[in-house]
Write a protein that holds these residues in place. Structure first.
Motif, PDB file in Angstrom:
ATOM      1  N   ASP A  45       0.836  -1.211   0.000  1.00  9.68           N
ATOM      2  CA  ASP A  45       0.000   0.000   0.000  1.00  9.68           C
ATOM      3  C   ASP A  45       0.867   1.256   0.000  1.00  9.68           C
ATOM      4  N   ARG A  52       2.376   1.835  -3.404  1.00 13.44           N
ATOM      5  CA  ARG A  52       1.386   2.412  -4.307  1.00 13.44           C
ATOM      6  C   ARG A  52       1.167   3.892  -3.992  1.00 13.44           C
ATOM      7  N   ASP A  53       1.082   4.182  -2.670  1.00 17.45           N
ATOM      8  CA  ASP A  53       0.917   5.591  -2.288  1.00 17.45           C
ATOM      9  C   ASP A  53       2.133   6.419  -2.721  1.00 17.45           C
ATOM     10  N   LYS A  54       3.330   5.827  -2.585  1.00 15.24           N
ATOM     11  CA  LYS A  54       4.541   6.556  -2.967  1.00 15.24           C
ATOM     12  C   LYS A  54       4.593   6.793  -4.471  1.00 15.24           C
ATOM     13  N   ASP A  55       4.191   5.764  -5.244  1.00 11.99           N
ATOM     14  CA  ASP A  55       4.165   5.941  -6.706  1.00 11.99           C
ATOM     15  C   ASP A  55       3.210   7.066  -7.091  1.00 11.99           C
ATOM     16  N   GLU A  56       2.044   7.068  -6.437  1.00 10.89           N
ATOM     17  CA  GLU A  56       1.091   8.133  -6.739  1.00 10.89           C
ATOM     18  C   GLU A  56       1.650   9.500  -6.327  1.00 10.89           C
ATOM     19  N   ALA A  57       2.289   9.530  -5.129  1.00  7.19           N
ATOM     20  CA  ALA A  57       2.861  10.801  -4.665  1.00  7.19           C
ATOM     21  C   ALA A  57       3.991  11.266  -5.591  1.00  7.19           C
ATOM     22  N   GLY A  85       4.300  10.470  -8.780  1.00  2.00           N
ATOM     23  CA  GLY A  85       3.677  10.923 -10.017  1.00  2.00           C
ATOM     24  C   GLY A  85       3.157  12.348  -9.889  1.00  2.00           C
ATOM     25  N   GLU A  86       2.501  12.637  -8.786  1.00  8.69           N
ATOM     26  CA  GLU A  86       1.996  13.986  -8.558  1.00  8.69           C
ATOM     27  C   GLU A  86       3.145  14.974  -8.428  1.00  8.69           C
ATOM     28  N   ARG A  95       4.588  15.632 -11.817  1.00  6.54           N
ATOM     29  CA  ARG A  95       3.688  16.494 -12.581  1.00  6.54           C
ATOM     30  C   ARG A  95       3.833  17.950 -12.148  1.00  6.54           C
ATOM     31  N   GLN A 153       4.689  14.587   1.903  1.00 10.57           N
ATOM     32  CA  GLN A 153       4.012  13.288   1.824  1.00 10.57           C
ATOM     33  C   GLN A 153       5.000  12.182   1.447  1.00 10.57           C
TER      34      GLN A 153
END
Length: 1050
Positions: A412, A415-420, A422-423, A426, A654
């Protein structure tokens, strides 16, 4: 002063625009020269639907024409009409870039007609401009023609509307001082020099360019030739050694050729003996052939006797071969039986060995069973380890559950780190994009305003030295919300303010200026924000009341800027009260101006300035086309940038939090892995203890089964031995029978007949062999004789055919074989001393020699061409330089006189750093306006705007009497002058332009000082514009003068 009326004024006006003339000339050409007009002077200008005019005609005078009128009335429109009517480019005017923009608003087409004086008959040029396709149609003397033909006709009259020395519109006044010395020289040559002067200058530049090219070519060829000679000089010794070696080799060849000749001379003396010996050998050969013939006949007889004997021998030999074959077959049978006996005995030996091995394995197995049983008895006293193994398994299951839970949490977090991430990426990409936009703005600032950019870098490095807020140049901090609206902001805010730094405190601005302007000598602009903020000041009327007229926003709402910058712009340029409209606004612009009465408004593509007359309260408006934006097209949303920075910080926090949690989970996983490994090692030991007893029991059981199997497989050796003996006896009986048959075949006797025949055949064969030997010996002797004969004959022929051409060469060589051999050895020794030489070196040397000859010829040709060019340059320079120097001296004399009359100083000289660089020649203007200073070159930066205007005007006046152009136009050049200089310049203009040998002159100005001196030759054109103008047929100049005089009566 009152001026006598000399010519009747002619002026036609269709609507509310009118141009009046104090003095005007008729449009006919009959009195052109008589009235003082020179070839190419303007007699008449007619404008229809052109800029501010509906229909107007202007009749200028032959000398000084002063066009006077208030701002926005249409003075510069006359200048535009002259330029465009004479095939000039719109770029010359510096206003709209499309010719359709010069047509009056609301009209589909407009026209300009100019009548030029020409001794052979006036030239009338008409240009009709179409708005729709932005095209023009041309006419010469009322006949349609092309623009090219018009340009040629204008050029023949020496009219150059693109030359600032002849045609200086309002928007180009500042560019005159920016002209380089080279550009000023070319413009002066075109304007006042003889027609061939500029052509000679161009020829000189062309000749000089080609001269430089030829000099470079000659220099390169000379260098290359020198290098080629040096390379050949280095190889010259090798070539000489090569030819020396070749001479030795040629002498060796001649010696080798003479050596056989000497041998021939020696052998020639023996020629007679050789001939006699040859004849004797020929006779001997013939006798040998005759003696050999009986032997050959006897051999053929013996061979005929041997043939029947050999046939009988073949038949007997076939019978013997059959008997021998049968004996061989019996022998093979005996061999097979012997092998069969060996196989039987081998089988018996294998059985015996197998039995011995079985007994050995039985004993070994019994010992192993006893050892295993003893070890099993020793393990009977150990406790049961099953409970311990079950406890270890339970703990292992618990650890696996904890590890699975931690792995789920880790997944988890990943996944949270990948999303963070990615953000974060960006946001970083967006930030880089915004930074790139700012970099583009900074690059434009560096390109256009180098000093401002240097001051910006200093400010960024020293921002801590200031107490209040200091903002970078406005073009960097202003962010237009929509790039399409950038043109409004740039048109409204002057460029000097766009590149200005904004300060909150006065002392900070003084500290900044002391550093960058006084210390670093940088030309920068600074402004200070108002003490009371004006950034939120409301407009004079709500935007809702303006929307019916097509307005959609005020300027302030089109861009973002820091508080102090916005406050300054609202205070200084009223951006909060300037509305921006659309095409709808343009379509109803007259109503907008009349009803709203706002001082400044914008439509989609134009800017309108509205002024109210101080005398009649009438409203006067002027408009100008908006230019494309240069600096503010890159938009960066400040709110978005702040939000982006906050989001970046939150995303980074984060990611750091997730990394910390993942590190803690990894530490827990490592502890669980260590405990898991310990438990598995313990379980392995316990399992080994538990399984060892069971393994021992299984091994004992397996060994016992193997022992019983081996005991059951016992072999009976006695029975096998008896069976083997019986088989061997049977085989031996068969061998006895075969041997008896073999001996029967061997006892058969050979035929005595075959023996006799064999003896007879042997005798005949021996005789035949002897005869053949004798024949071969005689044949060999015959062949040897033939070889000797042939060789001697060949030597004779070779010696007799020596070429006569070698006789002369041989005469210089020794005549004995010993001397020839000695000389040959000596020449070979000398030739061997020349090593490391090849034909390639000589070929390269000869090829380079040919190249050197070709290059010498090319260099001579280029040198001759260079000499010719230098002669041409000298001739062209003699024709050009002397006349140019005289022309510049004349200009300098008038320019200096004008400045001395103003209690100032000025000089004009021909400047060149290198007299041979004709493209670097230029005219240098140096002036000084104060006695305490030195002469300084006229530049856009050193002198003030008024000083530049005075210098420009006086330079143009210096050209007036020298000018070969028919007229000159100067538009509002006196705007930056102080009253004293303006009065002085005006006096000079009147005095010079109204001289005897001067051409037509147009001087446009919106204002005049009081009590100026005028001349009789002047023509004053007053331009009026407004809704209350009288129609032309109602205008009376006399009535106007009477009313003016009555007003002056107390």
């Amino acid at each position: 002063m009152d001026l006598p009326q000399k010519r009747k004024r002619i002026s036609y006006e269709l609507t509310n625009s009118q141009t009046s003339s104090r003095e005007a000339a008729p449009s006919s050409s009959t009195n052109g020269q008589a009235g003082g007009f020179v070839e190419g002077s303007i007699l008449r200008i007619t404008m229809r639907n052109f800029l501010t005019y509906d229909h107007s005609e202007v009749f200028p005078g032959p000398k000084l024409n002063m066009i006077v009128g208030a701002n926005g009335t249409g003075k510069s429109s006359i200048v535009c009409a002259i330029c465009l009517g004479l095939a000039g480019k719109t770029a010359v005017l510096g206003r709209g870039d499309k010719v359709g923009l010069y047509v009056k608003r609301g009209c589909s087409k407009g026209s300009v007609e100019i009548e030029l004086y020409r001794a052979s008959g006036n030239l009338i040029i008409t240009r009709e401009i179409q708005v729709e396709n932005n095209q023009s149609t041309w006419m010469l003397n009322k006949k349609h023609t092309s623009q090219k033909a018009v340009e040629e006709a204008v050029k023949e009259l020496h009219i150059q509307v693109g030359n600032l020395c002849q045609f200086l519109p309002q928007e180009k006044v500042g560019e005159f001082a920016k002209m380089s010395k080279i550009e000023l020289l070319e413009a002066t040559e075109k304007s006042v020099g003889p027609p061939e002067m500029y052509e000679f200058h161009c020829e000189l530049k062309t000749f000089r360019s080609k001269e430089r090219d030829l000099e470079n070519v000659c220099k390169e060829k000379a260098n290359f030739l020198e290098k080629a000679r040096q390379r050949n000089e280095r190889n010259k010794l090798d070539v000489e050694r090569y030819y020396m070696k070749k001479r030795h080799l040629d002498r060796i060849q001649m010696l080798e050729k003479k050596k056989p000749w000497v041998e021939y001379e020696t052998a020639r003396k023996e020629l007679e003996g050789v001939k006699k010996e040859r004849e004797e050998m020929k006779k001997k050969l013939k006798s040998l052939k005759e003696a050999q013939e009986p032997l050959l006949r006897k051999i053929r007889s013996v061979e005929s006797q041997l043939q029947p004997i050999e046939q009988q021998m073949k038949e007997l030999t076939a019978g013997i071969r059959d008997a021998t074959q049968k004996c061989k077959q019996k022998h093979d049978q005996l061999e097979y039986r012997n092998k069969e006996v060996d196989d039987i005995r081998q089988d018996l030996s294998l059985k015996q060995t197998e039995e011995a091995d079985r007994q050995k394995r039985i004993g070994h197995t019994q010992l192993m069973i006893k050892d295993l049983q003893k070890e099993l008895q020793n393990m009977g006293s150990m406790e049961d380890v099953t409970p311990q193994i079950e406890a270890v398994n339970a703990e292992l299951r618990k650890i696996q559950e904890e590890k699975a839970k931690l792995e789920g949490e880790m997944s988890d977090l990943r996944r949270d780190k990948d999303e963070a991430f990615g953000e974060l990426n960006r946001l970083q990409n967006r930030q880089r994009s915004l930074d790139d936009m700012m970099k583009v703005k900074e690059d434009k600032l560096r390109t256009r305003f180098r000093d401002t950019y240097t001051a910006l870098k200093w400010l960024r490095d020293n921002r801590d030295r200031f107490e209040g807020n200091v903002y970078e140049p406005m073009m960097l901090v202003i962010n237009v919300r929509d790039s399409r609206h950038a043109k409004y902001i740039e048109s409204h805010i002057p460029l000097n303010d766009l590149r200005a730094f904004v300060f909150q405190r006065q002392e900070d601005m003084e500290k900044f200026m002391t550093e960058v302007r006084d210390t670093q000598r940088l030309r920068v602009n600074t402004v200070i924000a108002p003490e009371e903020s004006c950034s939120r000041r409301p407009p004079s009327r709500p935007l809702e009341t303006l929307k019916p007229y097509g307005f959609f926003s005020y300027l302030r709402e089109l861009f973002d800027a820091p508080e102090e910058v916005m406050s300054y712009l609202c205070y200084q340029y009223k951006v909060n009260d300037v509305p921006v409209g659309t095409e709808k606004t343009k379509s109803m612009i007259e109503m907008v101006i009349r009803e709203l009465q706002m001082r400044m408004i914008y439509t989609a593509e134009e800017k309108y300035t509205v002024k109210k007359s101080n005398y009649s309260s009438n409203v006067v408006s002027s408009n100008s086309a908006l230019r494309p934006s240069q600096f503010l097209t890159m938009t960066v949303d400040a709110d978005e940038r702040r939000q982006l920075e906050e989001q970046l910080r939150a995303a980074q926090r984060q990611v750091q939090s997730i990394d910390q949690r993942m590190a803690a989970i990894r530490e827990q996983q490592a502890k669980l892995d260590r405990r898991d490994n310990e438990l598995r090692a313990n379980k392995k030991k316990l399992s080994e203890l538990k399984g060892k007893k069971r393994q021992l029991e299984q091994k004992i059981s397996t060994k016992q089964d193997s022992l019983r199997q081996m005991e059951q497989n016992e072999i009976n050796l006695q029975a096998i031995e008896e069976e083997t003996n019986a088989k061997i006896a049977a085989v031996n009986n068969k061998k006895v029978a075969i041997m008896e048959e073999y001996l029967g075949h061997m006892q058969a006797r050979l035929s005595m007949e075959k023996v006799y025949l064999a003896l007879q055949s042997a005798g005949l064969s021996a005789e035949k062999t002897k005869l053949e030997t004798d024949c071969r010996d005689s044949s060999a002797e015959l062949k040897r004789a033939e070889v000797v004969y042939t060789k001697l004959d060949q030597v004779k022929n070779n010696l007799l055919t020596t070429p006569h051409i070698l006789h002369s060469a041989f005469s210089q060589l020794p005549d004995t074989l010993d001397e020839i051999d000695a000389m040959l050895n000596e020449e070979k020794t000398r030739a061997e001393c020349f090593t490391g030489l090849s034909d390639a070196v000589v070929e390269e040397y000869n090829r380079r020699e040919r190249e050197i000859q070709n290059m010498e010829k090319e260099l001579d040709d280029k040198t001759n061409a260079l000499t010719t060019y230098r002669q041409n340059i000298a001739e062209a320079k003699e024709r050009w330089h002397l006349n140019l120097k005289q022309l510049v001296d004349q200009i300098n004399e008038r320019f200096s006189d004008f400045f001395r009359s103003m209690q100032c100083a000025g000089e004009v000289d021909l400047h060149s750093e290198n007299e041979e660089e004709y493209d670097k020649y230029g005219i240098r203007i140096r002036v000084k306006f104060r006695s305490s200073t030195q002469l300084h070159e006229l530049t856009p930066h050193h002198q003030s705007g008024g000083e530049r205007s005075v210098s420009t005007m006086l330079y143009l006046m210096s050209l007036q009497e020298l000018n070969r152009c028919p007229f000159r136009v100067v538009d509002e050049i006196n705007q930056g002058m102080d009253p004293v200089n303006e009065r002085r310049v005006f006096d000079i203009v009147v005095r010079t332009a109204c001289g005897v040998n001067t051409s037509q002159y147009f001087f446009i100005t919106p204002k005049l000082l009081h009590y100026l001196k005028y001349a009789e030759q002047m023509t004053i054109l007053c331009v009026h514009n407004g809704p209350y103008m009288l129609p032309p047929h109602k205008w009376s100049e006399k009535a106007f003068i009477r009313r003016a005089k009555r007003r002056q009566i107390p």
